[in-house]
Design an enzyme around this catalytic site. Sequence first.
Site, PDB file in Angstrom:
ATOM      1  N   THR A  14      15.308  56.060  84.787  1.00 40.22           N
ATOM      2  CA  THR A  14      15.063  56.295  83.881  1.00 40.22           C
ATOM      3  C   THR A  14      16.725  56.334  82.390  1.00 40.22           C
ATOM      4  O   THR A  14      16.080  56.369  81.454  1.00 40.22           O
ATOM      5  CB  THR A  14      15.289  58.051  83.735  1.00 40.22           C
ATOM      6  OG1 THR A  14      14.040  58.783  84.525  1.00 40.22           O
ATOM      7  CG2 THR A  14      14.274  58.796  82.334  1.00 40.22           C
ATOM      8  N   VAL A  15      17.835  56.126  82.998  1.00 38.12           N
ATOM      9  CA  VAL A  15      18.516  56.454  82.545  1.00 38.12           C
ATOM     10  C   VAL A  15      19.009  54.624  82.199  1.00 38.12           C
ATOM     11  O   VAL A  15      19.164  54.505  80.975  1.00 38.12           O
ATOM     12  CB  VAL A  15      20.272  56.558  83.134  1.00 38.12           C
ATOM     13  CG1 VAL A  15      21.381  55.817  82.860  1.00 38.12           C
ATOM     14  CG2 VAL A  15      19.913  58.230  84.038  1.00 38.12           C
ATOM     15  N   CYS A 151      24.943  65.439  82.657  1.00 37.83           N
ATOM     16  CA  CYS A 151      24.374  65.647  81.442  1.00 37.83           C
ATOM     17  C   CYS A 151      24.582  66.974  81.166  1.00 37.83           C
ATOM     18  O   CYS A 151      25.038  66.921  80.321  1.00 37.83           O
ATOM     19  CB  CYS A 151      22.736  65.322  81.858  1.00 37.83           C
ATOM     20  SG  CYS A 151      21.725  66.290  82.827  1.00 37.83           S
ATOM     21  N   HIS A 247      19.436  69.562  76.718  1.00 39.79           N
ATOM     22  CA  HIS A 247      19.285  70.677  77.758  1.00 39.79           C
ATOM     23  C   HIS A 247      20.714  71.611  76.726  1.00 39.79           C
ATOM     24  O   HIS A 247      21.712  71.482  75.511  1.00 39.79           O
ATOM     25  CB  HIS A 247      21.029  70.483  77.894  1.00 39.79           C
ATOM     26  CG  HIS A 247      20.501  69.395  79.253  1.00 39.79           C
ATOM     27  ND1 HIS A 247      18.918  69.299  80.318  1.00 39.79           N
ATOM     28  CD2 HIS A 247      21.353  68.398  80.987  1.00 39.79           C
ATOM     29  CE1 HIS A 247      19.163  68.319  80.711  1.00 39.79           C
ATOM     30  NE2 HIS A 247      20.008  67.994  81.297  1.00 39.79           N
TER      31      HIS A 247
END
Length: 357
Positions: A14-15, A151, A247
């Site tokens: 993903t990253v 994150c 977030h």
Amino acid sequence: MAIKKVGILGATGTVGQRFITLLSDHPEFKIAVLGASARSAGKPYAVATKWKQSIAMPKEISQMSVKACDPKEFSECDIVFSGLDADFAGEIEKSFRDANLVIVSNAKNYRREPTVPLVVPTVNTDHLDVIKYQRQENKLDRGCIITNSNCSTAAVVVPLKALQDAFGPIAQTNVVSMQAISGAGYPGVSSLDILDNIVPFIGGEEEKIEWETRKILGSVNSTISGYELTDNVVSAQCNRVPVIDGHLMCISVKFAKTSPTPDQVREVLANYVSEPQKLGCYSAPKQAIYVFDDSTPDRPQPRLDRNNENGYAVSVGRIRSDSIFDIKFVSLVHNTVLGAAGAGILNAEVAVKKGLM
């Protein structure tokens, strides 16, 4: 400025995929090598990965042959970005540094090392100066490890940095997070666990926020060989919510001396300018902090605001006085941009501008 050749470790994850989307049209960095696990090595990238980004895989990337995560495969790279999972990052990243390569890591493994910078690019790029001592300590002329934060920590430290600079030391910070599922990677949280639900536990997350905030908001020591942690006492509670990206953090702050008004806080946050902006870095946001006033009391929201400044800005709203602390507010970060891959890229841009790589 000469174009820097870059590599990506963990390129199929993903990253790693986010690194690719942010670097594919970068004017100063060119992707030269993609690294992944042994089972992916030798395959075209399009075959080796399950592409999960909302934009199409860049054509020039799709046919690149994936390499093993071996320093010899990356010897031509000026910078290597690591999106490796922490279970694998430690030994691999160290081997790259020992091979005199520059590693910019998203993993947690080296964040607590005394001579390794832990940097959120719109907060504490002055911490990059310790790279020189890290190289000296390891008898290297070029190799080093730079880390970016967890994150969720990014959403906390950006507004706190602006407030700390304006109003002096922060004594206490309380954080309650609502964190997107992409923060767990792919395949991540089971749909049966997260749909119609909130999970009030994310392993290791609270400890990361509580400790990382103190290093990031701390200072470089007098010999430029390490860091002094801030005295800010941080308490965090973390929750996983059914949102894809973004977030959202509810933050309460108590200052050691001055107790500012909400209007003073809004003004300071809106006028905050970070070093990447001053240096004119390519990925730097024009506005480091987006501030919502009382006319929009229901913002920021992940779906509406996570892509402000292409994900490199933090958005802050609901700024109010607090009856227990001094000030409370809500802060939003794009967890895979400023909270992950984007932070690594902007950290590297700053380091290049400062002549550190």
